[in-house]
Design a protein around this motif. Structure first.
Motif: not given
Length: 841
Positions: A132-137, A185-189
Motif C-alpha cells: 500500500n505504499g507504506d513509507p516504513s517499508t 524487494l522492500a526494506s523493513g523486514d
C-alpha cells in the motif's frame, strides 16, 4: 598515618598478585553474567524501539478491531478481529486533517525454500501483507506487485530464500500454496520477521476476505495532533472498532516487548545471582585466610598507632581494588557474553542487528555489583582484623580466636526452618506466579544460608567419615589429609558450600527434568490413542490437501481433524480444542464421566479438573466471547477425564468454524489397519508436498518431547556450570592460600621425613575430601529441592524419577574438582625449600 595505611594497602596488593587474580576471577565471572544480561537486553530494547519508530513513523492514528482479553498477545496467533470495510477508508480519507489513509491487510504467508522447507518461523512472524505504499517499508529494488501471481519480498526474506527480482517462488498461505514472480524487494523486514507483499486485491483474497482490511493507518496533516485526529475519526467507527494514536501503538508494542525481555532479563539475572553468591563465599574465605596469614603484620600496625578503623579501611581498600579490577574485566567479558547471546538468538531467527548498546545503567550496575559484593564479603574478615590486639605482635604463635559453633547451630536451625516454610508456601502456590517464584527463591536462599552456617557444624564428623579410609590407604599422608580440614571447620565449610550451591541447582534441575520426562512418557503411553498424528507448527494450520493425501494412503481407516482456538470464557482467556468430540476423546483415551460426548451446536465439554476448580456441573452455562467479536452462551454438556493433550475445553467443530474464517486443523489423528515402517513411510511421502507438516507415531512423539526437554536441560546445566566453575576457582584459591599459611608447618613435616611425593599427596587428598563434602551437600540439597518441586507439580510431574547415574557422575565430578584444584598447590608445596619454609614466620 592515613598515607602510611594507603601505602600498606598498595604494597599488599602488589605483593600478592596471584591471590588477587584468583579472588578477582570470582568477581569477574559474576559481574560478566550481570553485565552481559543487561547489555543484551538493552541492545534488544534499542532494536525494537528503532523498529517501532520506523514502523509507526507515518502512522498518526490506527483504526483496528477493539482489543480485549480474547485478542491479547497470548492469543494473537489465532486472532481474526472484526473486519474493516473498504468504504470506511474512503470516509476517513475525506476527514479534514488527514494527509493519507492506507488500508493494511495482515496475515500468514511464508516463502517455501528450494529445500521444501518454510523460510523463517519458529518465533518471529511470517507475514503476508498488502502493498500500500507504506513509507516504513520502501521499495529498494524493482516494482510493486500489480496482480495475482506477483509479490515483493523483504530484502532479508529474499536473502534467506536465495531469491531475487524476476525469480519464481512458491508461497505458503492459509489454505494452500501460490506460485509467484518476485517483482521487487522492500526494506523493513528486521528482527527475523519475513515479509511477503501482494497487491491489495490478492492479499484480501488470500489472507482475509475480499473488500476487507485488517487495519487502516492514518497519517495526519502538518499541525494536526494525533489525539485530535483520533477524536475526529472515532464517530465514524462501527461497533467493535477503535481509533488509537501512533504513540499508543508504540507504547503497546513496547509494553509487550518489555514484558518478554523483562522476563528474560530476570531469568538470566537469576543465574547471575547464583554466581555472585558462590563468588562471595570465595571472597570471604580468601580474605579470612589472608588476614590469618597477616596477623602479626596487622598487630604491628596497631602497635605503632593504627586505629581499628584504619585497619578495617586498609583491608576494605584491598577489597575495593579487587572489586574495581574484577568489575572492569567482568564488564568486558559481559560484552562478549552479550555478543554470544545476540548470535544465539540470531540463529533462532531473532536477528537484532546493529552494535551492542552499552548503557550507563549497565556499566553502573556492573561496578556496583562487583565492588559492593566484594566489600560486603570482605567486611567481616576486616572487622576481625581490626580486633587484633597490639600485644599480639610480640608473640611467636599468633592464632586468631575462634568462636564456638553453638551459635551457628542455633542460627542455622532457625534459617533452615524459615527456608523450609518459605519453600512450602511457594510450592503450595499463591495464585500469583511472581509471588510463588519469589517465595521459592527466598526459600532456596534461606536453605542455602542454613546449609552454609551448619556446614561448619557437620563438617568435622562428615569429613572424618569421608576420609576415614585415608590412613589405611595412604599412610601418613592420608592421616594428615584427614585431620587438616578438621582443624578449621569454618574454612572447610565455606569452601565446600561454594561448590554445594552450584551442584544443588544442577541436581535440582536434573531431578525435575528426569521426573518431567518420565511423566510425559507416561502421558504419551496412556493418552496417545491414535496410531499416527500429522501436525504443523504453522499458525495457519494444515493445508486442506493434507487431509485428502493421508486419507488416500492404503491402510488408513480414519482421519480426525483437530483445531485449536481461543476465547474469553466468563472473563478469562482460554484455549480450546475442537473437532468431533466423541472421536476426539477416544483419540486421547479419555472418557466422559458426566453428561454426554455429543454437546450439540451450543454445548461445550470441560475437563474434570476445570469443573472442580470452577465448581461447574452438567447443565451450567458459560458466556464465551470469540475473537471475531461475537458472544455465545455455551451449555456444559459433558465433563471428561482431564487430559494434558487437549487441555480443559472441547468445542464441536461447528462452533469453531462459525467463529474462525478459513478454519483449518492444526493436527490430524489417524488410525490404520496396520502400523509399521511401510505405513509410516507412505504417510511421510504423502505429506512431503506440504511444508511444515510432519507425521509422528507414539515413539516419534516421545522422542520429540524428550528432545525438547533435553535441550532445556542442557541449557540450564550450561548456565549453572558458571557457578560450578567459580566454585572450582574457590577451591583452588583456598588450597593455595592454605599451603601458603602452612609454609612453616609443611617445612617441618619435610624436615622430619615427609617426602615431596607424600606432601603432594596430602594436599591432593585434602582438596578431594573438601570438594566431595561440598558435592555431597549439593546433591543432598538438590534432591530435597527437586523432590519437593516434583511433589507439588501435579499431573505434569506425577512420576518421581531420580537420575542415579547423573548423581554418581556429580559425585565423581566433585572428586575430580578436588584433584584438579590441588594440582598447582600440591606442586608448589612439594617444591618448597625446607630450610626457608622452616624459617618462615
Amino acid at each position: 598515618m592515613k598515607t602510611a595505611m594507603t601505602r600498606v594497602t598498595l604494597r599488599n596488593l602488589a605483593a600478592h598478585k596471584l591471590r588477587l587474580v584468583l579472588t578477582a576471577l570470582s568477581v569477574i565471572l559474576g559481574v560478566a553474567f550481570v553485565s552481559g544480561t543487561l547489555i543484551f537486553t538493552d541492545t534488544a530494547n534499542k532494536s525494537f524501539d528503532d523498529l517501532f519508530n520506523d514502523v509507526y513513523a507515518h502512522t498518526s492514528v490506527a483504526v483496528r478491531a477493539h482489543t480485549d482479553d480474547a485478542s491479547s498477545a497470548e492469543t494473537e496467533a489465532v486472532r481474526t478481529g472484526v473486519p474493516i470495510a473498504e468504504d470506511l477508508k474512503t470516509a476517513i480519507a475525506a476527514i479534514p486533517g488527514v494527509a493519507d489513509a492506507r488500508g493494511e491487510v495482515n496475515g500468514y504467508a511464508a516463502v517455501i525454500g528450494s529445500d521444501g522447507e518454510l523460510i523463517g518461523g519458529g518465533g518471529p512472524p511470517q507475514l503476508g501483507l498488502a502493498w500500500n505504499g507504506d513509507p516504513s517499508t520502501p521499495l529498494a529494488e524493482g516494482v510493486p506487485p500489480a496482480k495475482e501471481g506477483e509479490v515483493v519480498l523483504g530484502e532479508r526474506t529474499a536473502e534467506k530464500a536465495k531469491a531475487g527480482v524476476g525469480d519464481k517462488v512458491r508461497i505458503a498461505v492459509q489454505g494452500g500454496q501460490q506460485d509467484a514472480v518476485v517483482t521487487g524487494l522492500a526494506s523493513g523486514d528486521g528482527l527475523g520477521a519475513t515479509f511477503v507483499f501482494f497487491d491489495t486485491a490478492t492479499a484480501q483474497k488470500l489472507l482475509l476476505e475480499p473488500g476487507q482490511y485488517s487495519l487502516i493507518a492514518v497519517e495526519a496533516a502538518d499541525g494536526v495532533s494525533q489525539k485530535d485526529l483520533a477524536a475526529k475519526i472515532t464517530p465514524l467507527l462501527p461497533a467493535g472498532l477503535e481509533a488509537v494514536t501512533g504513540d499508543e501503538l508504540k507504547a503497546e508494542n513496547r509494553s509487550d516487548v518489555n514484558e518478554i525481555l523483562g522476563f528474560l532479563r530476570n531469568f538470566l539475572l537469576a543465574f547471575a545471582i547464583v554466581s555472585i553468591v558462590v563468588g562471595s563465599f570465595n571472597i570471604v574465605n580468601t580474605f579470612t585466610m589472608l588476614i590469618a596469614q597477616r596477623t602479626r603484620e596487622l598487630a604491628l600496625l596497631r602497635a605503632i598507632g593504627a586505629s581499628r578503623r584504619q585497619v578495617t579501611r586498609a583491608v576494605l581498600g584491598e577489597a575495593v581494588v579487587v572489586g574495581l579490577v574484577g568489575s572492569t574485566l567482568g564488564l568486558l567479558v559481559g560484552a562478549g557474553i552479550a555478543l554470544l547471546l545476540k548470535s544465539v538468538f540470531g540463529a533462532m531467527g531473532l536477528d537484532l542487528g546493529g552494535a551492542l548498546a552499552i548503557t550507563p545503567a549497565a556499566v553502573a550496575w556492573s561496578y556496583a555489583v562487583g565492588v559492593l559484593v566484594t566489600c560486603a564479603a570482605a567486611y567481616f574478615p576486616a572487622r576481625r582484623a581490626a580486633k587484633i590486639p597490639p600485644v599480639a605482635a610480640m608473640r611467636d604463635d599468633i592464632v586468631l580466636p575462634q568462636r564456638g559453633l553453638r551459635a551457628r547451630t542455633v542460627i542455622g536451625t532457625v534459617l533452615a526452618a524459615l527456608g523450609a516454610g518459605a519453600l512450602a508456601a511457594g510450592l503450595a502456590g499463591t495464585g500469583d506466579t511472581g509471588g510463588t517464584l519469589a517465595l521459592i527463591g527466598v526459600g532456596v536462599l534461606l536453605v542455602w544460608l542454613a546449609a552454609s552456617v551448619l556446614a561448619a557444624v557437620i563438617g568435622k564428623p562428615v569429613v572424618r567419615l569421608l576420609a576415614s579410609w585415608y590412613p589405611k590407604a595412604f599412610g601418613v599422608s592420608g592421616r594428615l589429609a584427614r585431620e587438616n580440614p578438621q582443624r578449621n571447620p569454618r574454612r572447610t565449610a565455606v569452601t565446600a558450600v561454594a561448590l554445594m550451591i552450584g551442584l544443588s541447582l544442577v541436581t535440582t534441575v536434573n531431578v525435575i527434568a528426569s521426573s518431567a520426562k518420565a511423566s510425559l512418557a507416561d502421558v504419551v503411553d496412556s493418552q496417545f490413542g491414535a496410531d499416527y498424528i500429522v501436525q504443523t507448527m504453522s499458525p495457519a494450520g494444515l493445508e486442506p490437501g493434507v487431509t485428502d493425501a493421508v486419507r488416500a494412503v492404503p491402510g488408513v481407516t480414519s482421519v480426525l481433524g483437530v483445531g485449536l482456538g481461543a476465547f474469553t470464557l466468563d472473563g478469562d482467556t482460554a484455549q480450546y480444542a475442537s473437532g468431533d468430540p466423541a472421536p476426539l476423546l477416544a483419540m486421547i483415551n479419555r472418557d466422559v464421566v458426566s453428561g454426554t460426548a455429543q454437546p450439540g451446536r451450543d454445548g461445550i465439554l470441560i475437563s474434570e479438573a476445570k469443573a472442580e476448580e470452577d465448581e461447574l456441573a452438567v447443565g451450567d452455562t458459560l458466556s464465551a466471547a470469540f475473537p471475531d467479536g461475537k458472544t455465545e452462551t455455551l451449555r456444559v454438556a459433558g465433563i471428561y477425564q482431564t487430559s494434558q493433550f487437549i487441555g480443559n475445553y472441547v468445542l464441536p467443530a461447528e462452533t469453531w468454524q462459525a467463529h474462525t474464517p478459513k478454519a483449518l486443523p492444526t493436527l490430524l489423528a489417524l488410525d490404520a489397519s496396520t502400523t509399521g515402517a511401510a505405513v509410516h513411510g507412505a504417510l511421510d511421502k504423502a505429506v512431503a508436498a506440504y511444508p511444515g507438516a510432519e507425521v509422528l507415531d507414539q515413539a516419534d512423539l516421545k522422542e520429540e518431547t524428550m528432545s525438547g526437554l533435553d535441550q532445556i536441560l542442557v541449557f540450564f546445566t550450561l548456565m549453572l556450570a558458571l557457578s560450578v566453575i567459580i566454585a572450582v576457582f574457590g577451591v583452588v584459591n583456598t588450597i593455595t592460600l592454605s599451603v601458603t599459611e602452612r609454609t612453616r608447618e609443611i617445612g617441618l613435616l619435610r624436615a622430619v621425613g615427609l617426602s615431596r611425593r607424600q606432601t603432594r599427596r596430602m594436599i591432593r587428598l585434602e582438596s578431594v575430601v573438601i570438594a566431595v563434602f561440598g558435592g555431597f551437600l549439593g546433591i543432598a540439597l538438590g534432591l530435597v529441592f527437586g523432590i519437593s518441586i516434583q511433589r507439588s507439580g501435579g499431573e505434569e510431574m506425577a512420576i518421581l524419577s531420580i537420575p542415579y547415574v547423573f548423581l554418581a557422575v556429580c559425585a565423581l565430578f566433585s572428586a575430580l574438582v578436588g584433584i584438579l584444584a590441588s594440582l598447582w598447590p600440591a606442586w608448589r608445596a612439594g617444591r618448597m625449600d625446607v630450610l626457608k619454609a622452616i624459617a618462615t614466620q
